[in-house]
Design a protein around this motif. Structure first.
Motif, PDB file in Angstrom:
ATOM      1  N   LEU A 230       0.811  -1.223   0.000  1.00  0.00           N
ATOM      2  CA  LEU A 230       0.000   0.000   0.000  1.00  0.00           C
ATOM      3  C   LEU A 230       0.837   1.263   0.000  1.00  0.00           C
ATOM      4  O   LEU A 230       0.499   2.237  -0.675  1.00  0.00           O
ATOM      5  CB  LEU A 230      -0.931   0.007   1.223  1.00  0.00           C
ATOM      6  N   GLY A 231       1.946   1.283   0.742  1.00  0.00           N
ATOM      7  CA  GLY A 231       2.778   2.480   0.834  1.00  0.00           C
ATOM      8  C   GLY A 231       3.456   2.540   2.182  1.00  0.00           C
ATOM      9  O   GLY A 231       3.874   1.522   2.736  1.00  0.00           O
ATOM     10  N   ALA A 232       3.555   3.764   2.744  1.00  0.00           N
ATOM     11  CA  ALA A 232       4.225   3.935   4.032  1.00  0.00           C
ATOM     12  C   ALA A 232       3.740   5.219   4.687  1.00  0.00           C
ATOM     13  O   ALA A 232       3.255   6.140   4.027  1.00  0.00           O
ATOM     14  CB  ALA A 232       5.748   3.970   3.844  1.00  0.00           C
ATOM     15  N   VAL A 233       3.894   5.241   6.013  1.00  0.00           N
ATOM     16  CA  VAL A 233       3.576   6.433   6.810  1.00  0.00           C
ATOM     17  C   VAL A 233       4.821   6.782   7.602  1.00  0.00           C
ATOM     18  O   VAL A 233       5.407   5.911   8.267  1.00  0.00           O
ATOM     19  CB  VAL A 233       2.385   6.180   7.756  1.00  0.00           C
ATOM     20  N   ALA A 234       5.244   8.062   7.529  1.00  0.00           N
ATOM     21  CA  ALA A 234       6.456   8.498   8.222  1.00  0.00           C
ATOM     22  C   ALA A 234       6.159   9.774   9.013  1.00  0.00           C
ATOM     23  O   ALA A 234       5.235  10.532   8.694  1.00  0.00           O
ATOM     24  CB  ALA A 234       7.584   8.739   7.220  1.00  0.00           C
ATOM     25  N   LEU A 235       6.957   9.993  10.037  1.00  0.00           N
ATOM     26  CA  LEU A 235       6.895  11.229  10.817  1.00  0.00           C
ATOM     27  C   LEU A 235       8.135  12.032  10.486  1.00  0.00           C
ATOM     28  O   LEU A 235       9.255  11.593  10.761  1.00  0.00           O
ATOM     29  CB  LEU A 235       6.825  10.911  12.311  1.00  0.00           C
ATOM     30  N   LEU A 236       7.925  13.199   9.894  1.00  0.00           N
ATOM     31  CA  LEU A 236       9.045  14.000   9.398  1.00  0.00           C
ATOM     32  C   LEU A 236       8.869  15.438   9.878  1.00  0.00           C
ATOM     33  O   LEU A 236       7.905  16.113   9.500  1.00  0.00           O
ATOM     34  CB  LEU A 236       9.081  13.953   7.866  1.00  0.00           C
ATOM     35  N   GLY A 237       9.779  15.891  10.726  1.00  0.00           N
ATOM     36  CA  GLY A 237       9.714  17.269  11.226  1.00  0.00           C
ATOM     37  C   GLY A 237       8.435  17.575  11.975  1.00  0.00           C
ATOM     38  O   GLY A 237       7.904  18.696  11.892  1.00  0.00           O
ATOM     39  N   GLY A 238       7.899  16.597  12.691  1.00  0.00           N
ATOM     40  CA  GLY A 238       6.685  16.802  13.457  1.00  0.00           C
ATOM     41  C   GLY A 238       5.398  16.656  12.665  1.00  0.00           C
ATOM     42  O   GLY A 238       4.315  16.768  13.231  1.00  0.00           O
ATOM     43  N   GLN A 239       5.486  16.375  11.363  1.00  0.00           N
ATOM     44  CA  GLN A 239       4.300  16.203  10.537  1.00  0.00           C
ATOM     45  C   GLN A 239       4.243  14.772   9.983  1.00  0.00           C
ATOM     46  O   GLN A 239       5.272  14.168   9.687  1.00  0.00           O
ATOM     47  CB  GLN A 239       4.291  17.199   9.366  1.00  0.00           C
ATOM     48  N   THR A 240       3.007  14.301   9.828  1.00  0.00           N
ATOM     49  CA  THR A 240       2.808  12.958   9.283  1.00  0.00           C
ATOM     50  C   THR A 240       2.820  13.018   7.766  1.00  0.00           C
ATOM     51  O   THR A 240       2.074  13.795   7.158  1.00  0.00           O
ATOM     52  CB  THR A 240       1.479  12.367   9.767  1.00  0.00           C
ATOM     53  N   VAL A 241       3.682  12.211   7.167  1.00  0.00           N
ATOM     54  CA  VAL A 241       3.798  12.135   5.711  1.00  0.00           C
ATOM     55  C   VAL A 241       3.317  10.749   5.270  1.00  0.00           C
ATOM     56  O   VAL A 241       3.782   9.735   5.798  1.00  0.00           O
ATOM     57  CB  VAL A 241       5.246  12.372   5.243  1.00  0.00           C
ATOM     58  N   VAL A 242       2.385  10.740   4.333  1.00  0.00           N
ATOM     59  CA  VAL A 242       1.828   9.485   3.814  1.00  0.00           C
ATOM     60  C   VAL A 242       2.173   9.383   2.338  1.00  0.00           C
ATOM     61  O   VAL A 242       1.909  10.311   1.566  1.00  0.00           O
ATOM     62  CB  VAL A 242       0.300   9.417   4.009  1.00  0.00           C
TER      63      VAL A 242
END
Length: 466
Positions: A230-242
């Motif tokens: 499906l993909g990935a979910v990351a936390l980058l600089g305090g924001q959620t990146v999908v």
């Protein structure tokens, strides 16, 4: 009697193996019965010595031929031969009953000749002989490391699910489209590549490669949670990146209507499309593509010509799947499950025993063919391929299907021919036309028939029926 005993010695070591045990056991028991019959006949005054010893001679010949036949053609275990053996015993018993009425002293010789000349000592080794011949032909076509039961599995299969990685000319993907909605493309690429900074899959590698070319500075994510398929979910600089498919965004309740409209045009070209969302809002779309193998479409048509319906498995969207499948002459499965593996898809879509699965090996150096069968949950990773080829030999698998069909036809036709030969010789032995000692000639004729059938079936002279 000593000949029968010495012939039993090598066979006794095989009794612990399941393959070939039924024919070996019934041959040993029958031979022992014939030896006992000789002892009984010698105690009767109605039979001369030369008439009484015929069953013992028959028992020795049965054991010697079974021992020699098993050494040359070890049984595979997919055919017991008990049906043919029962027919031989019935024929011999019938002939002995007839001779008891006509000429009682001649009945032991008639029984022994009918039994030995019709005994199917090689019938359970025909498949092993066929495998031996066709394994060499498969190696010539590019397939290697065939499992012992590979040919029957391939012959009865009707579908083959091909993983997308198996039809790519290489592991590398290329980012072909960077479409940012509010920011510059460089900013979108920086966010996506930073979120995938430590991932090892081909999409992450393609994003980082383009980031190097564009001289974009990357950051390390604080957290990275992959969603396979499906993909990935990351936390980058305090924001959620999908990053991922529309299914992943729907699961996270992120509106992707605008991104989906743009993605459809890219997916119609067979590209992999990633939606990128930051803070719960879609900010852009990335399009990636790889180089398909030039012979992938030819292999798809060749598989269909050999009776295997090719299906394409990929985690891309339905539109991308359909576009790729159309390019390659394959089918795209309907109603795919998000994140489903090729093994899970093959079990869900097709009946057990009707589907094969083709994928790229973990080291990306070989193509591996699997049988799609259910496995225990704790053994899903222990599956062993039934055939392997080099990555450039995808054409080995259509050839393997053709060989498997011919191999099954060889075994069937050879079995029918040999049973007819043994039946005729048994009848001739019962009537006294063929003597008991002509058994080695019949044994040699059976081997010659197998060699002839193997030669004409490997070369394709023996026609294969669908």
């Amino acid at each position: 009697m000593f000949s029968a005993i010495f012939a039993f010695l090598p066979l006794s070591l095989r009794l612990t193996e399941e393959a070939g045990r039924p024919m070996t056991v019934i041959t040993c028991c029958l031979s022992l019965s014939l030896l006992v019959l000789t002892a009984l006949l010698q105690t009767l005054g109605d039979f001369r010595t030369n008439e009484a010893i015929v069953p013992a001679l028959a028992g020795a010949i049965l054991m010697i031929q079974r021992s020699a036949g098993f050494a040359m053609l070890p049984a595979r275990g997919d055919r017991s031969g008990l049906l043919e053996a029962s027919g031989s015993i019935a024929l011999a018993t019938l002939s002995a009953s007839v001779w008891l009425v006509i000429d009682p002293p001649a009945s032991p010789a008639a029984f022994a000749a009918a039994l030995v000349l019709s005994w199917p000592g090689l019938v359970d080794g025909i498949n092993a002989f066929a495998d031996k011949i066709f394994h060499r032909a498969a190696a010539g076509a590019g397939a290697r490391d065939l499992a012992p039961g590979a040919f029957p599995v391939i012959a009865r299969a009707q579908h083959i699910l091909i993983d997308k990685t198996a039809i790519m000319s290489g592991p590398d993907l290329m980012v072909s489209n960077v479409m940012a909605f509010d920011n510059e493309p460089r900013t979108l690429l920086a966010v996506a590549a930073s979120a995938e900074a430590h991932a090892t899959h081909p999409i992450a590698h393609a994003l980082r490669q383009l980031a190097v070319q564009w001289r974009v500075t990357l950051r390390s994510p604080d957290r990275y949670d992959p969603a396979p398929g499906l993909g990935a979910v990351a936390l980058l600089g305090g924001q959620t990146v999908v990053l991922g498919s529309t299914d992943l965004l729907k699961r996270l309740k992120i509106d992707s209507f605008t991104a989906d409209a743009i993605a459809r045009s890219l997916e119609s070209d067979g590209k992999t499309v990633l939606r990128v969302a930051v803070g719960g809002r879609v900010v852009g779309v990335l399009g990636l593509e790889g180089t398909l193998r030039p012979d992938a479409g030819v292999a798809g048509r060749a598989l269909r010509n050999e009776g295997l319906e090719p299906w394409l498995h990929t985690s891309d969207s339905q539109k991308t799947r359909e576009a790729l499948a159309e390019m390659l002459g394959m089918n795209a499965p309907d109603d795919p499950k998000p994140g489903e593996t090729a093994q899970e898809a093959s079990l869900r879509l097709f009946a057990p025993g009707t589907c094969l699965r083709l994928s790229l090996s973990d080291d990306r150096r070989a193509l591996e063919l699997f049988e799609a069968t259910p496995s225990a949950p704790d053994r899903m990773d222990d599956a062993r391929p039934i055939a392997v080829s080099d990555t450039q030999d995808i054409g080995a698998f259509p050839a393997l299907k053709a060989l498997a069909s011919r191999r099954d036809l060889l075994a069937s036709r050879a079995r029918q021919t040999l049973v007819a030969l043994w039946s005729c010789c048994g009848l001739l032995g019962a009537t006294g036309v063929f003597p008991l000692l002509s058994a080695p000639v019949v044994f040699g004729a059976a081997i010659a028939i197998l060699l002839i059938f193997a030669r004409i079936s490997v070369t394709g002279t023996l026609p294969v029926r669908s």
